[in-house]
Design a protein around this motif. Structure first.
Motif, PDB file in Angstrom:
ATOM      1  N   ASN A   1     -47.168  37.551  69.630  1.00 56.01           N
ATOM      2  CA  ASN A   1     -47.255  38.839  70.329  1.00 56.01           C
ATOM      3  C   ASN A   1     -46.824  40.017  69.460  1.00 56.01           C
ATOM      4  O   ASN A   1     -46.682  41.128  69.965  1.00 56.01           O
ATOM      5  CB  ASN A   1     -46.437  38.816  71.619  1.00 56.01           C
ATOM      6  CG  ASN A   1     -44.933  38.869  71.394  1.00 56.01           C
ATOM      7  OD1 ASN A   1     -44.423  38.210  70.493  1.00 56.01           O
ATOM      8  ND2 ASN A   1     -44.229  39.632  72.209  1.00 56.01           N
TER       9      ASN A   1
ATOM     10  N   SER B   1     -55.075  40.218  71.911  1.00 53.76           N
ATOM     11  CA  SER B   1     -54.475  38.928  72.229  1.00 53.76           C
ATOM     12  C   SER B   1     -52.950  39.023  72.253  1.00 53.76           C
ATOM     13  O   SER B   1     -52.288  38.494  73.162  1.00 53.76           O
ATOM     14  CB  SER B   1     -54.916  37.887  71.192  1.00 53.76           C
ATOM     15  OG  SER B   1     -54.262  36.657  71.407  1.00 53.76           O
TER      16      SER B   1
ATOM     17  N   LYS C   1     -51.746  40.939  75.405  1.00 53.20           N
ATOM     18  CA  LYS C   1     -51.785  40.130  76.625  1.00 53.20           C
ATOM     19  C   LYS C   1     -50.661  39.098  76.639  1.00 53.20           C
ATOM     20  O   LYS C   1     -50.083  38.804  77.696  1.00 53.20           O
ATOM     21  CB  LYS C   1     -53.144  39.456  76.757  1.00 53.20           C
ATOM     22  CG  LYS C   1     -54.266  40.444  77.074  1.00 53.20           C
ATOM     23  CD  LYS C   1     -55.600  39.752  77.284  1.00 53.20           C
ATOM     24  CE  LYS C   1     -56.669  40.757  77.677  1.00 53.20           C
ATOM     25  NZ  LYS C   1     -57.996  40.117  77.888  1.00 53.20           N
ATOM     26  N   GLU C   2     -50.331  38.552  75.469  1.00 48.61           N
ATOM     27  CA  GLU C   2     -49.216  37.607  75.393  1.00 48.61           C
ATOM     28  C   GLU C   2     -47.894  38.313  75.684  1.00 48.61           C
ATOM     29  O   GLU C   2     -47.014  37.745  76.351  1.00 48.61           O
ATOM     30  CB  GLU C   2     -49.179  36.950  74.014  1.00 48.61           C
ATOM     31  CG  GLU C   2     -47.949  36.097  73.744  1.00 48.61           C
ATOM     32  CD  GLU C   2     -47.774  34.935  74.707  1.00 48.61           C
ATOM     33  OE1 GLU C   2     -46.641  34.412  74.795  1.00 48.61           O
ATOM     34  OE2 GLU C   2     -48.751  34.550  75.390  1.00 48.61           O
ATOM     35  N   SER C   3     -47.750  39.542  75.207  1.00 45.26           N
ATOM     36  CA  SER C   3     -46.538  40.307  75.522  1.00 45.26           C
ATOM     37  C   SER C   3     -46.378  40.468  77.025  1.00 45.26           C
ATOM     38  O   SER C   3     -45.285  40.246  77.576  1.00 45.26           O
ATOM     39  CB  SER C   3     -46.599  41.692  74.862  1.00 45.26           C
ATOM     40  OG  SER C   3     -46.329  41.637  73.497  1.00 45.26           O
ATOM     41  N   ARG C   4     -47.447  40.855  77.685  1.00 44.15           N
ATOM     42  CA  ARG C   4     -47.390  41.036  79.134  1.00 44.15           C
ATOM     43  C   ARG C   4     -47.054  39.711  79.830  1.00 44.15           C
ATOM     44  O   ARG C   4     -46.206  39.671  80.739  1.00 44.15           O
ATOM     45  CB  ARG C   4     -48.734  41.583  79.640  1.00 44.15           C
ATOM     46  CG  ARG C   4     -48.871  41.678  81.151  1.00 44.15           C
ATOM     47  CD  ARG C   4     -48.018  42.772  81.737  1.00 44.15           C
ATOM     48  NE  ARG C   4     -48.171  42.807  83.186  1.00 44.15           N
ATOM     49  CZ  ARG C   4     -47.798  43.815  83.967  1.00 44.15           C
ATOM     50  NH1 ARG C   4     -47.215  44.870  83.439  1.00 44.15           N
ATOM     51  NH2 ARG C   4     -47.974  43.753  85.258  1.00 44.15           N
ATOM     52  N   ARG C   5     -47.695  38.633  79.416  1.00 44.85           N
ATOM     53  CA  ARG C   5     -47.437  37.336  80.031  1.00 44.85           C
ATOM     54  C   ARG C   5     -45.976  36.929  79.844  1.00 44.85           C
ATOM     55  O   ARG C   5     -45.319  36.459  80.779  1.00 44.85           O
ATOM     56  CB  ARG C   5     -48.351  36.272  79.409  1.00 44.85           C
ATOM     57  CG  ARG C   5     -48.259  34.901  80.079  1.00 44.85           C
ATOM     58  CD  ARG C   5     -48.778  33.802  79.192  1.00 44.85           C
ATOM     59  NE  ARG C   5     -47.904  33.586  78.042  1.00 44.85           N
ATOM     60  CZ  ARG C   5     -46.767  32.877  78.094  1.00 44.85           C
ATOM     61  NH1 ARG C   5     -46.362  32.340  79.231  1.00 44.85           N
ATOM     62  NH2 ARG C   5     -46.028  32.726  77.015  1.00 44.85           N
ATOM     63  N   ARG C   6     -45.456  37.151  78.648  1.00 43.90           N
ATOM     64  CA  ARG C   6     -44.101  36.721  78.328  1.00 43.90           C
ATOM     65  C   ARG C   6     -43.064  37.488  79.138  1.00 43.90           C
ATOM     66  O   ARG C   6     -42.099  36.907  79.631  1.00 43.90           O
ATOM     67  CB  ARG C   6     -43.859  36.892  76.827  1.00 43.90           C
ATOM     68  CG  ARG C   6     -42.552  36.330  76.332  1.00 43.90           C
ATOM     69  CD  ARG C   6     -42.492  36.326  74.817  1.00 43.90           C
ATOM     70  NE  ARG C   6     -43.521  35.473  74.240  1.00 43.90           N
ATOM     71  CZ  ARG C   6     -43.651  35.240  72.941  1.00 43.90           C
ATOM     72  NH1 ARG C   6     -42.821  35.814  72.078  1.00 43.90           N
ATOM     73  NH2 ARG C   6     -44.592  34.445  72.502  1.00 43.90           N
TER      74      ARG C   6
ATOM     75  N   GLU D   1     -43.522  38.947  81.995  1.00 45.61           N
ATOM     76  CA  GLU D   1     -43.643  38.539  83.400  1.00 45.61           C
ATOM     77  C   GLU D   1     -42.912  37.228  83.659  1.00 45.61           C
ATOM     78  O   GLU D   1     -42.265  37.055  84.703  1.00 45.61           O
ATOM     79  CB  GLU D   1     -45.113  38.389  83.778  1.00 45.61           C
ATOM     80  CG  GLU D   1     -45.863  39.684  83.949  1.00 45.61           C
ATOM     81  CD  GLU D   1     -47.321  39.462  84.302  1.00 45.61           C
ATOM     82  OE1 GLU D   1     -47.900  40.341  84.978  1.00 45.61           O
ATOM     83  OE2 GLU D   1     -47.887  38.419  83.909  1.00 45.61           O
ATOM     84  N   MET D   2     -43.001  36.299  82.710  1.00 46.10           N
ATOM     85  CA  MET D   2     -42.422  34.975  82.900  1.00 46.10           C
ATOM     86  C   MET D   2     -40.897  34.965  82.785  1.00 46.10           C
ATOM     87  O   MET D   2     -40.212  34.303  83.582  1.00 46.10           O
ATOM     88  CB  MET D   2     -43.012  33.999  81.868  1.00 46.10           C
ATOM     89  CG  MET D   2     -44.472  33.664  82.089  1.00 46.10           C
ATOM     90  SD  MET D   2     -44.727  32.678  83.590  1.00 46.10           S
ATOM     91  CE  MET D   2     -43.882  31.165  83.134  1.00 46.10           C
TER      92      MET D   2
END
Length: 352
Positions: free
Chosen positions: A274, A302, A305-310, A312-313
């Motif tokens: 990320n 890419s 989007k991984e930053s956002r996913r991370r 959020e998790m």
């Protein structure tokens, strides 16, 4: 710390009532300001023991003067009130503070850590640092967090928009940012917004005056900051020292690939999936990292989007407030009672 405490109180469940005891002092420099700050701090310290006792005292602290001030509240809560204490360690240079050679400071550190039931670290890396000086059984990792729902990222890479949102001081790497952007602006067109203010703001202002595609926004509101982070897809913070910066978590929530430095707890939230980490103080390496990313928009998307996913998790307040609630609940049954102690309330202090 102010932002964390405010969000902490806002996101805890209703059954946990909180009272914030602020130990802020008047800002400014000079002997008169210093004397005033000392008087205000002394008044706060003297009044604190006479307040209503909560079930838990949660003390937020950084290094040096912040720690000295916080020590009083930890020791009063533990030895006078006989209440469980959570010592929450923030601060970009707490590792340097722990390695100080002064025996009186070392003794104070030992007393405060011994009096604390739990010492909170911001990341696994910071936990490793603390465990060299504190009983590892006391150390708990509790992530910094942001309200992810406040952000609506665009993930747009046409064009790639770059942002910097931080204080314009030496430690945040504003000089390196300006030098790196100046290099890149000679080679290609850029779209970068530099927000924030500080003693080195003139560097960003001069750059914006001399280079097309560079905007100096100055101080911006929280709403404008969120909008800027939503619209950018690369966020830069070439800082020299950090805990786990809220600024990076906010940029991740806004859907940004992160270009930062390998310091403090930053590697716990940024890696090759990320973002890119460089050495602090190296403008050329920073320019190379940005140059490489700008040549590959698909990689940027890419990463964003991984930053956002991370975030959020692992770094949303929904998750962190659950962990904090569980921590509070684990401490209440172990409350140290005394025969003459008045009844406790069900309210933890969030003190800073």
């Amino acid at each position: 710390m102010n932002q964390y405490i405010s969000e902490q109180c806002r996101h805890l469940p209703e059954r946990i009532r909180t009272r914030v005891y602020s130990v802020a002092v008047p800002p400014g420099t000079g002997s008169i300001r210093f004397a005033l700050a000392m008087l205000v701090a002394l008044k706060q310290m003297l009044l604190f023991p006479f307040r209503r006792r909560p079930d838990i005292v949660h003390v937020h602290s950084a290094q040096w003067h912040s720690f000295y001030q916080s020590s009083w509240y930890v020791l009063i809560a533990s030895f006078v009130w006989r209440r469980p204490v959570v010592l929450h360690v923030h601060g970009s240079s707490f590792d340097e503070f722990l390695d100080v050679d002064s025996l009186p400071i070392q003794l104070l550190q030992s007393a405060v850590f011994s009096a604390s039931d739990v010492v909170v670290a911001l990341s696994d890396g910071w936990a490793d640092v603390l465990e060299e000086h504190i009983d590892p059984r006391k150390v708990v990792v509790l992530h910094n967090a942001v309200d992810v729902s406040d952000y609506d990222p665009s993930f747009s890479v046409s064009p790639v928009r770059i942002s910097f949102v931080s204080n314009h001081i030496e430690r945040k790497g504003i000089r390196e940012l300006v030098d790196a952007v100046d290099q890149l602006a000679e080679e290609e067109s850029l779209d970068i917004t530099i927000a924030g203010k500080g003693s080195l703001s003139h560097l960003a202002e001069d750059l914006a005056d001399s280079r097309a595609g560079v905007e100096y926004a100055g101080f911006i509101s929280e709403e404008s900051k969120r909008e800027l982070l939503n619209q950018s897809t690369v966020n830069v913070l070439p800082t020299y020292a950090e805990g786990v910066p809220i600024a990076i978590l906010e940029a991740m929530a806004g859907g940004n690939a992160i270009v930062s430095t390998d310091v403090g707890g930053i590697p716990s939230v940024v890696d090759e999936t990320n973002g890119v980490l460089v050495e602090p103080g190296d403008a050329d390496e920073l320019a190379d990292a940005l140059r490489t990313l700008l040549s590959d928009p698909d990689r940027i998307r890419s990463m964003a989007k991984e930053s956002r996913r991370r975030v959020e998790m692992s770094h949303s307040w929904r998750t962190v407030s659950d962990d904090l609630t569980e921590l509070y609940d684990s401490l209440v049954p172990r409350e140290r009672e005394t025969a003459d102690a008045p009844p406790a309330t069900d309210e933890p202090y969030a003190s800073k």
